[in-house]
Scaffold this motif. Structure first.
Motif, short mmCIF file in Angstrom:
data_model
loop_
_atom_site.label_atom_id
_atom_site.label_comp_id
_atom_site.label_asym_id
_atom_site.label_seq_id
_atom_site.Cartn_x
_atom_site.Cartn_y
_atom_site.Cartn_z
N ALA A 87 -28.07 -76.51 98.76
CA ALA A 87 -26.86 -75.77 99.11
C ALA A 87 -26.28 -75.10 97.87
N VAL A 88 -26.24 -75.83 96.75
CA VAL A 88 -25.72 -75.26 95.49
C VAL A 88 -26.60 -74.10 95.06
N GLU A 89 -27.92 -74.27 95.20
CA GLU A 89 -28.86 -73.20 94.80
C GLU A 89 -28.62 -71.96 95.64
N ASN A 90 -28.38 -72.14 96.96
CA ASN A 90 -28.15 -71.01 97.84
C ASN A 90 -26.88 -70.27 97.48
N LEU A 91 -25.83 -71.03 97.20
CA LEU A 91 -24.56 -70.40 96.83
C LEU A 91 -24.71 -69.61 95.53
N CYS A 92 -25.46 -70.20 94.59
CA CYS A 92 -25.63 -69.52 93.30
C CYS A 92 -26.46 -68.24 93.47
N SER A 93 -27.39 -68.28 94.41
CA SER A 93 -28.23 -67.10 94.63
C SER A 93 -27.42 -65.93 95.18
N TYR A 94 -26.27 -66.23 95.82
CA TYR A 94 -25.42 -65.19 96.39
C TYR A 94 -24.15 -64.97 95.59
N LYS A 95 -24.29 -65.18 94.23
CA LYS A 95 -23.23 -64.83 93.29
C LYS A 95 -21.91 -65.55 93.54
N VAL A 96 -21.97 -66.77 94.08
CA VAL A 96 -20.75 -67.53 94.31
C VAL A 96 -20.50 -68.49 93.14
N SER A 97 -21.36 -68.43 92.10
CA SER A 97 -21.31 -69.39 90.98
C SER A 97 -19.96 -69.51 90.31
N PRO A 98 -19.26 -68.38 89.95
CA PRO A 98 -17.95 -68.54 89.28
C PRO A 98 -16.96 -69.32 90.11
#
Length: 757
Positions: A87-98
């Motif tokens: 789930a974290v990887e998916n969010l990071c892939s869609y620029k939600v990291s910040p």
């Protein structure tokens, strides 16, 4: 191309289709066919990346937040960890990291802030407080590790690409530092508790070292170790050991104190190994060394060094050197006290006339002892060895001439026949040790004068223990002082060897005489310049001896014309055949004893005066001779009245009842102890020789320089002369040379001298 609409079986969260995320057509070259023509595969018509499902980001964060909360509250996590990671990887892939990073930080910060309340409880004692702090810290570390494992993709992509952002682990440390440890009351109580535990341990109590190791590791990880703990720790350590040093220096003797210091240093090193940060080591050990040693170096040495050296406490001296080598200026201070001790102790040996009898042996023992200390305790430190040599040279020359004289006599006692104290190897070692002491002496010419006098007695009377030992000693002196120093001594040995050759020739000469003598004569021919000067003594020899002397004189001068013989009866000895009731005996006696005993062939009873008149022996020598014959162990004469001393009115008769188990009996002449006059005489001869050497040196220098000032002349003389001399003595010799017209003063500058050719 057909779409692949397979659902991702890994997450259950993302009904996303798998596409090339870049949407770029790629081409690939294929291998040529059999016909040689090449074909190309073209990939095209990629779809754009699908959008996230509505509310996907919010729903996913809620699940992640729940998982973080479960970790922080130590409850079970509802979701599979792999699912959470994806789930974290998916969010990071869609620029939600910040956003994800900020949300995670806020959740963690809220949790840490909520922990501070448990440290506000005033009723907790320090140890309980430390345990609670440690438990909180351990939980926080464990939770941060688990949270990071879920958000690892965020940590390795987004955070790693932003150098200004701390990692999830560093964020956890930062939050704990800001909201827990940096709280003034909490930090003070934590450090107070740690210091209290360390003080308890220093006082001998048992503490939980793992607790301290964990808490100090926490402070180090949070980068507040130096500011919050180390500064206060070192202040307390200084205070503790300053007070302890002052107290124990009053209560304990030096050996106990040194062992206590060593134990304290060992304890502090052990603390560094077990729970303190390694960066504290140098400052902590320096602090202990300064307070327990540096502040008390002089007191320790004044109070205990002499005792340690007197009692030869090797273990404590080794420890003393080891400890002082750690303190700034420690070894230089120890070196000075060591030098002063040697000068003081050695000066007492040399400058106490009552100890003259044992002076040389005491010096040898003292040198052995100090050598052992320098080698065993002071690790052969060159500075200490050189200081010892300097100290020996200083104190041994505080009393001019006497040590040199006594060393010569000590050597005589070791080289004299009858010395059963040592084997040849041991004797060689003793001579080597004596040479070490001999090197320190400035007035070596005094040694030479007394050594030559004693060597002459050993050679002429046949009392030398070993020719090899004699020549070994001569070789050592030659190596130490040069050939000029031993030339006369070597000449004495040469005379003895030549005398043996002459006596072989004389015996052959006597065999050819018409009237052979019934007395066997042995003569040693001494070259006057090599041997000590002996005062001639006229005695009345029997006619047979006089006649034999004349025969030898005629024989010798016939071979060596132009020479003059002067007989020295004081050094003569003889073997007499005597008859007693028990039977015949042979008596090995001196020439003076011979003259006395031969009188009893002419009569049975004589007075002291009658014997003196008949023999011509000087009164003091005669009394010693009679004493050796009538009052010693072998009493071949009877004295009337009986007594140990010979008086003028005593009378003597032949002891016909004399008995002895041996056939040949050696009756030693009672040696007159070297009188003050004889010692003064030998010393005066040395002084006279020195005057000649000074005169020769002055003339030699002035002949070369022609003109020289007084100060420069004196400086040159000190460089050339090999014995100690006072400025006043030099001035007298210069005045003497001016009076004898070897040099003259400058008329305008009286302090300037000119050589007179």
């Amino acid at each position: 191309m057909a779409e692949d609409t397979r659902q991702d079986k890994r997450t259950g969260f993302s009904p996303l289709t798998e596409h090339n995320t870049n949407g770029i057509a790629r081409t690939s070259a294929l291998a040529p066919s059999k016909t040689g023509a090449s074909k190309k595969l073209v990939i095209k018509n990629f779809k754009d990346r699908p959008r996230l499902a509505e509310n996907y980001t919010e729903d996913t964060w809620l699940k992640l937040r729940d998982a973080v909360g479960a970790i922080q509250n130590s409850t079970s996590i509802k979701y599979n960890l792999e699912e959470l990671y994806q789930a974290v990887e998916n969010l990071c892939s869609y620029k939600v990291s910040p956003t994800l990073y900020k949300q995670l930080r806020q959740v963690c910060e809220d949790h840490v802030q909520a922990q501070i309340h448990q440290f506000r409880e005033e009723s907790l004692d320090n140890l309980s407080f430390l345990k609670r702090m440690n438990r909180c810290w351990q939980d926080h570390c464990r939770q941060t590790i688990m949270i990071r494992s879920i958000f690892l993709f965020l940590d390795r992509t987004y955070v790693l690409q932003n150098s200004l952002l701390p990692s999830i682990w560093d964020t956890g440390l930062e939050l704990f530092r800001i909201h827990i440890v940096s709280d003034g009351a909490v930090q003070k109580r934590t450090v107070d508790g740690i210091l209290e535990q360390i003080e308890l341990e220093r006082n001998g109590e048992t503490i939980d070292r793992s607790l301290l190791r964990s808490l100090l590791g926490m402070l180090s990880d949070l980068q507040v170790y130096k500011d919050s703990f180390e500064e206060r720790f070192l202040v307390e350590t200084n205070r503790l050991y300053a007070a302890e040093g002052q107290r124990l220096m009053q209560e304990r003797d030096v050996p106990e104190y040194l062992h206590h210091v060593a134990r304290r240093l060992e304890e502090e090193n052990d603390r560094i190994v077990n729970y303190l940060d390694l960066s504290t080591q140098r400052t902590l050990i320096n602090c202990v060394e300064k307070q327990l040693l540096g502040e008390h170096m002089t007191a320790v040495l004044q109070k205990g060094l002499s005792t340690l050296l007197d009692e030869n406490r090797v273990t404590e001296l080794t420890l003393l050197y080891h400890l002082f080598s750690k303190v700034k200026g420690g070894l230089s201070t120890l070196l000075q006290f060591w030098r002063d001790y040697i000068k003081s102790f050695g000066g007492e040996i040399v400058c106490t006339p009552e100890k003259d009898k044992d002076m040389v042996q005491d010096l040898l023992d003292f040198k052995d002892k100090m050598d052992n200390v320098a080698h065993s305790c002071f690790t052969r430190n060159e500075g200490f060895i050189n200081a010892m040599k300097e100290a020996f040279e200083t104190f041994i020359n505080k009393r001019p001439n006497k040590p040199a004289e006594l060393i010569a006599k000590y050597v005589d006692s070791k080289l004299r026949a009858g010395n059963k104290e040592a084997t040849e190897e041991e004797l060689e070692r003793i001579l080597d040790k004596i040479m070490i002491i001999f090197r320190f002496i400035h007035g070596k010419d005094v040694f030479e004068a007394f050594y030559k006098k004693d060597l002459a007695k050993r050679l002429l009377v046949g009392k030398s223990a070993s020719v090899d030992a004699e020549k070994s000693m001569l070789s050592k002196l030659k190596h130490e002082c040069g050939a000029a120093f031993t030339s006369k001594l070597e000449g004495m040995f040469k005379d003895m060897e030549l005398s043996k050759d002459i006596m072989i020739q004389f015996k052959q000469y006597m065999q050819n005489q018409s009237e052979p003598s019934n007395i066997e004569l042995t003569v040693n021919i001494l070259t006057m310049g090599y041997w000590p000067s002996y005062t001639p003594m006229e005695v009345h020899l029997p006619p047979e001896m006089v006649k034999l002397q004349e025969v030898f004189k005629l024989f010798y001068l016939g071979k060596h014309s132009g020479r003059k013989l002067q007989w020295q009866p004081t050094l003569g000895h003889a073997v007499l055949k005597a008859e007693f009731k028990e039977g015949k005996k042979e008596l090995q006696v001196s020439l003076f004893q011979t003259l006395v005993l031969l009188m009893f062939n002419e009569g049975e009873d004589f007075s002291v005066e009658e014997i003196r008149t008949a023999t011509g022996i000087e009164e003091g020598e005669l009394k010693r001779t009679l004493q050796s014959l009538a009052c010693g162990k072998a009493r071949v004469l009877n004295k009337n009245p009986r007594g140990k001393d010979v008086e003028d009115g005593d009378r003597f008769n032949f002891n016909n009842d004399f008995k002895h188990k041996l056939f040949r009996i050696k009756i030693n002449q009672i040696q007159m102890k070297e009188t003050v006059e004889e010692q003064v005489s030998t010393t005066e001869r040395v002084f006279q020789d020195r005057q000649y050497q000074i005169d020769a040196a002055v003339v030699r220098i002035m002949k070369m320089r022609k003109t020289l000032s007084h100060n420069l002349l004196v400086s040159e003389l000190y460089n050339q002369l090999k014995f100690p001399v006072k400025p006043g003595d030099l001035k007298k010799r210069i005045e003497s040379l001016i009076d004898r017209d070897y040099m003259e003063r400058d008329k305008e500058t009286p302090n300037q001298y000119h050589y007179v050719a």
